[in-house]
Structures are given as C-alpha cells and as structure tokens.
Scaffold this motif. Structure first.
Motif, PDB file in Angstrom:
ATOM      1  N   LEU A 194      23.724 -41.996   0.865  1.00 28.37           N
ATOM      2  CA  LEU A 194      24.590 -42.404  -0.232  1.00 28.37           C
ATOM      3  C   LEU A 194      23.746 -42.935  -1.382  1.00 28.37           C
ATOM      4  CD1 LEU A 194      27.676 -42.667  -0.803  1.00 28.37           C
ATOM      5  CD2 LEU A 194      27.457 -45.069  -0.143  1.00 28.37           C
ATOM      6  N   PRO A 195      23.961 -42.455  -2.613  1.00 27.90           N
ATOM      7  CA  PRO A 195      23.165 -42.947  -3.745  1.00 27.90           C
ATOM      8  C   PRO A 195      23.531 -44.373  -4.120  1.00 27.90           C
ATOM      9  CG  PRO A 195      24.879 -41.459  -4.521  1.00 27.90           C
ATOM     10  CD  PRO A 195      24.907 -41.397  -3.026  1.00 27.90           C
ATOM     11  N   ASP A 196      22.571 -45.084  -4.718  1.00 20.95           N
ATOM     12  CA  ASP A 196      22.820 -46.425  -5.240  1.00 20.95           C
ATOM     13  C   ASP A 196      21.914 -46.604  -6.449  1.00 20.95           C
ATOM     14  OD1 ASP A 196      23.404 -49.024  -5.771  1.00 20.95           O
ATOM     15  OD2 ASP A 196      22.625 -49.855  -3.894  1.00 20.95           O
ATOM     16  N   THR A 197      22.386 -46.103  -7.609  1.00 18.19           N
ATOM     17  CA  THR A 197      21.581 -46.116  -8.829  1.00 18.19           C
ATOM     18  C   THR A 197      21.805 -47.360  -9.667  1.00 18.19           C
ATOM     19  OG1 THR A 197      23.269 -44.979 -10.156  1.00 18.19           O
ATOM     20  CG2 THR A 197      21.721 -43.594  -8.913  1.00 18.19           C
ATOM     21  N   GLY A 198      22.826 -48.146  -9.321  1.00 16.84           N
ATOM     22  CA  GLY A 198      23.136 -49.333 -10.115  1.00 16.84           C
ATOM     23  C   GLY A 198      24.283 -49.141 -11.080  1.00 16.84           C
ATOM     24  N   SER A 199      24.792 -47.902 -11.185  1.00 13.62           N
ATOM     25  CA  SER A 199      25.950 -47.651 -12.055  1.00 13.62           C
ATOM     26  C   SER A 199      26.818 -46.574 -11.427  1.00 13.62           C
ATOM     27  CB  SER A 199      25.512 -47.199 -13.446  1.00 13.62           C
ATOM     28  OG  SER A 199      25.013 -45.870 -13.416  1.00 13.62           O
ATOM     29  N   LEU A 200      28.106 -46.612 -11.756  1.00 10.82           N
ATOM     30  CA  LEU A 200      29.024 -45.631 -11.198  1.00 10.82           C
ATOM     31  C   LEU A 200      28.686 -44.226 -11.687  1.00 10.82           C
ATOM     32  CD1 LEU A 200      31.553 -44.840  -9.609  1.00 10.82           C
ATOM     33  CD2 LEU A 200      32.897 -45.366 -11.656  1.00 10.82           C
ATOM     34  N   THR A 201      28.415 -44.077 -12.985  1.00 12.74           N
ATOM     35  CA  THR A 201      28.105 -42.741 -13.504  1.00 12.74           C
ATOM     36  C   THR A 201      26.838 -42.195 -12.870  1.00 12.74           C
ATOM     37  OG1 THR A 201      26.986 -43.737 -15.417  1.00 12.74           O
ATOM     38  CG2 THR A 201      29.292 -43.094 -15.703  1.00 12.74           C
ATOM     39  N   GLY A 202      25.831 -43.035 -12.726  1.00 15.12           N
ATOM     40  CA  GLY A 202      24.598 -42.597 -12.078  1.00 15.12           C
ATOM     41  C   GLY A 202      24.834 -42.196 -10.637  1.00 15.12           C
ATOM     42  N   ASP A 203      25.651 -42.975  -9.921  1.00 16.19           N
ATOM     43  CA  ASP A 203      25.956 -42.647  -8.523  1.00 16.19           C
ATOM     44  C   ASP A 203      26.715 -41.331  -8.413  1.00 16.19           C
ATOM     45  OD1 ASP A 203      24.694 -44.923  -7.680  1.00 16.19           O
ATOM     46  OD2 ASP A 203      26.532 -46.064  -7.294  1.00 16.19           O
ATOM     47  N   LEU A 261      34.795 -39.653   2.941  1.00 16.09           N
ATOM     48  CA  LEU A 261      35.324 -40.596   1.962  1.00 16.09           C
ATOM     49  C   LEU A 261      35.066 -42.029   2.418  1.00 16.09           C
ATOM     50  CD1 LEU A 261      36.874 -41.076  -0.657  1.00 16.09           C
ATOM     51  CD2 LEU A 261      39.002 -40.981   0.665  1.00 16.09           C
ATOM     52  N   GLY A 262      35.237 -42.285   3.705  1.00 17.27           N
ATOM     53  CA  GLY A 262      34.949 -43.615   4.238  1.00 17.27           C
ATOM     54  C   GLY A 262      33.479 -43.975   4.089  1.00 17.27           C
ATOM     55  N   ARG A 263      32.602 -42.991   4.287  1.00 13.58           N
ATOM     56  CA  ARG A 263      31.171 -43.254   4.132  1.00 13.58           C
ATOM     57  C   ARG A 263      30.793 -43.503   2.674  1.00 13.58           C
ATOM     58  NH1 ARG A 263      27.883 -39.420   8.415  1.00 13.58           N
ATOM     59  NH2 ARG A 263      29.473 -39.388  10.059  1.00 13.58           N
ATOM     60  N   HIS A 264      31.552 -42.926   1.745  1.00 14.94           N
ATOM     61  CA  HIS A 264      31.284 -43.115   0.317  1.00 14.94           C
ATOM     62  C   HIS A 264      31.890 -44.402  -0.222  1.00 14.94           C
ATOM     63  CE1 HIS A 264      31.057 -38.430   0.002  1.00 14.94           C
ATOM     64  NE2 HIS A 264      29.933 -38.953   0.443  1.00 14.94           N
ATOM     65  N   GLN A 265      32.720 -45.073   0.552  1.00 17.02           N
ATOM     66  CA  GLN A 265      33.457 -46.236   0.055  1.00 17.02           C
ATOM     67  C   GLN A 265      32.565 -47.318  -0.557  1.00 17.02           C
ATOM     68  OE1 GLN A 265      36.832 -46.409  -0.238  1.00 17.02           O
ATOM     69  NE2 GLN A 265      36.356 -48.254  -1.420  1.00 17.02           N
ATOM     70  N   PRO A 266      31.386 -47.618   0.026  1.00 18.77           N
ATOM     71  CA  PRO A 266      30.544 -48.653  -0.597  1.00 18.77           C
ATOM     72  C   PRO A 266      30.201 -48.363  -2.056  1.00 18.77           C
ATOM     73  CG  PRO A 266      29.774 -48.190   1.620  1.00 18.77           C
ATOM     74  CD  PRO A 266      30.830 -47.163   1.305  1.00 18.77           C
ATOM     75  N   LEU A 267      30.051 -47.091  -2.393  1.00 20.06           N
ATOM     76  CA  LEU A 267      29.757 -46.699  -3.775  1.00 20.06           C
ATOM     77  C   LEU A 267      30.868 -47.187  -4.706  1.00 20.06           C
ATOM     78  CD1 LEU A 267      28.519 -43.161  -4.852  1.00 20.06           C
ATOM     79  CD2 LEU A 267      30.388 -44.272  -6.054  1.00 20.06           C
ATOM     80  N   PHE A 268      32.107 -47.019  -4.284  1.00 20.52           N
ATOM     81  CA  PHE A 268      33.242 -47.396  -5.133  1.00 20.52           C
ATOM     82  C   PHE A 268      33.516 -48.897  -5.078  1.00 20.52           C
ATOM     83  CE2 PHE A 268      33.855 -42.961  -3.801  1.00 20.52           C
ATOM     84  CZ  PHE A 268      33.758 -42.378  -5.042  1.00 20.52           C
ATOM     85  N   THR A 269      33.219 -49.507  -3.940  1.00 22.80           N
ATOM     86  CA  THR A 269      33.348 -50.966  -3.855  1.00 22.80           C
ATOM     87  C   THR A 269      32.398 -51.641  -4.832  1.00 22.80           C
ATOM     88  OG1 THR A 269      33.993 -50.838  -1.512  1.00 22.80           O
ATOM     89  CG2 THR A 269      33.150 -52.949  -2.316  1.00 22.80           C
ATOM     90  N   ARG A 270      31.177 -51.152  -4.900  1.00 22.28           N
ATOM     91  CA  ARG A 270      30.209 -51.709  -5.856  1.00 22.28           C
ATOM     92  C   ARG A 270      30.687 -51.508  -7.293  1.00 22.28           C
ATOM     93  NH1 ARG A 270      26.343 -49.062  -2.331  1.00 22.28           N
ATOM     94  NH2 ARG A 270      26.169 -47.362  -3.875  1.00 22.28           N
ATOM     95  N   ALA A 271      31.274 -50.334  -7.554  1.00 27.57           N
ATOM     96  CA  ALA A 271      31.749 -50.051  -8.916  1.00 27.57           C
ATOM     97  C   ALA A 271      32.879 -51.001  -9.307  1.00 27.57           C
ATOM     98  CB  ALA A 271      32.208 -48.606  -9.022  1.00 27.57           C
TER      99      ALA A 271
END
Length: 207
Positions: free
Chosen positions: A80-89, A135-145
């Motif tokens: 899962l990416p973690d670039t620091g921004s939603l658009t980057g992710d 989708l569940g595995r991607h959830q941290p990306l959206f939680t951070r956003a």
C-alpha cells in the motif's frame, strides 16, 4: 471470511504452509489458461504435484480453492502506498494496478476471473470477496486522508477505488490500448476535483 480462516486451519499441518503457495500458483495458472468452466481440482493436483485427496481435504470445492488463491496468493498483491497525500497515494495505487495488469500472467488471471464472474454466480461471489478484501486492505490510505482533512468523513472509499481500477481495466483489458505516461495523473486530477467538491458540500452541511 470465517470459511477462509477454516481453510487456513486445514493448511496448517506440517506440509500445508510449504505447499500452499504452489497450489495457489497452479490454480491461478489453470484459471488463466482454461477459465472457470474447465478448471478442476484434479488439474491443480497434477500441475502442483499435490495429491488431489489432500487438496480436497483442505478445500472441498474448486470455488473454495479459488477463493483462497485469489485472497492469499502473492500474485495479485502489492504494498500500500504512503506518499503523504491522497493524490500522491492514488497516483501510486493506479501505477501499481497498472503494473499488475501489464504482466501477461496476472492480466490473464484477472481476465479469466472477470469473465467467469459474468457467467457464474460462484465466480462472481469470489470476485466480490476479492474486491472487498482489497478495499479493506486499502482502508488505511483513506483513513489517513480523512485525518489530514483531504477526504470528508463518510465518503465511500469504494467510489475512488472503483474509479481508479475500473478506468485501468477498461483501458487495458477492454480497449487494449497502452496507458500514456500522464494517464494516471489526469485521472487522479479529475477525481481530486470531485473530492474537493464533496468536501465543500460536507463543509456547508456541517456549518
């Protein structure tokens, strides 16, 4: 999900963990080569070198075997990416989906799964479970956003995942066209405009 745990328990014996990935690899290869109609546990046994009675003891049906192959095999997995921004992710997420679909073996698995999902309820259920798992595995990306204020609370992240993955599936699997270098950037820019509008609407309602 409970069935998946049960299957893991079945493969928890001495030989299970050692052979499980071989069985999953053989299963996904045969799905890609033959499709769901002609897929058999006997074929997986022959390809993997594992006795079919052993496979049936772990997975009583081909749908159960394919479910765990799709969910647990590393063939369709990526970090899962973690670039620091939603658009980057989202750009990185799109790039990783693109890389999976650009690989002929993985592309064949995805195509066979989607075709099978159209024709067979059992395969449709497997694909649905796979998408829900991802989708569940991607959830941290959206939680951070949400925590960064980039997404309004309550926005369904499936809308974004479906938009990103669906655009790539249509481009690569249906239209059979290459993906330009700026494709994912333009796609995410369009999504970002929609996210901004949704955030403004949420702000007005809360105000």
């Amino acid at each position: 999900m409970a069935d998946s745990v049960t299957a893991q328990a079945r493969t928890g014996g001495r030989s299970g963990p050692r052979r499980k990935e071989e069985i999953f690899t053989a299963g996904l290869e045969l799905l890609a080569e033959q499709g769901y109609d002609d897929f058999t546990v006997e074929g997986v046994a022959q390809r993997s070198g594992v006795n079919k009675t052993t496979i049936y003891r772990w997975w009583p049906s081909k749908s159960e075997l394919l479910r765990d192959a799709l969910l647990q095999s590393g063939t369709l997995a990526f970090d899962l990416p973690d670039t620091g921004s939603l658009t980057g992710d989202l750009v990185e997420l799109a790039a990783r989906v693109q890389e999976l679909l650009a690989e002929p073996r993985t592309r064949a698995v995805v195509e066979a799964a989607l075709v099978g999902a159209v024709r067979h309820p059992a395969m449709r259920e497997l694909v649905t479970q796979f998408l829900e798992d991802r989708l569940g595995r991607h959830q941290p990306l959206f939680t951070r956003a949400v925590e960064r204020g980039e997404l309004p609370v309550g926005l369904d992240p499936a809308l974004l995942v479906d938009a990103v993955a669906g655009a790539l599936w249509i481009r690569l699997l249906v239209r059979r066209r290459p993906v330009p270098d700026d494709f994912t950037g333009q796609l995410v820019a369009l999504l970002a405009d929609g996210i901004s509008a949704a955030r403004e609407r949420a702000g007005r309602r809360s105000g």
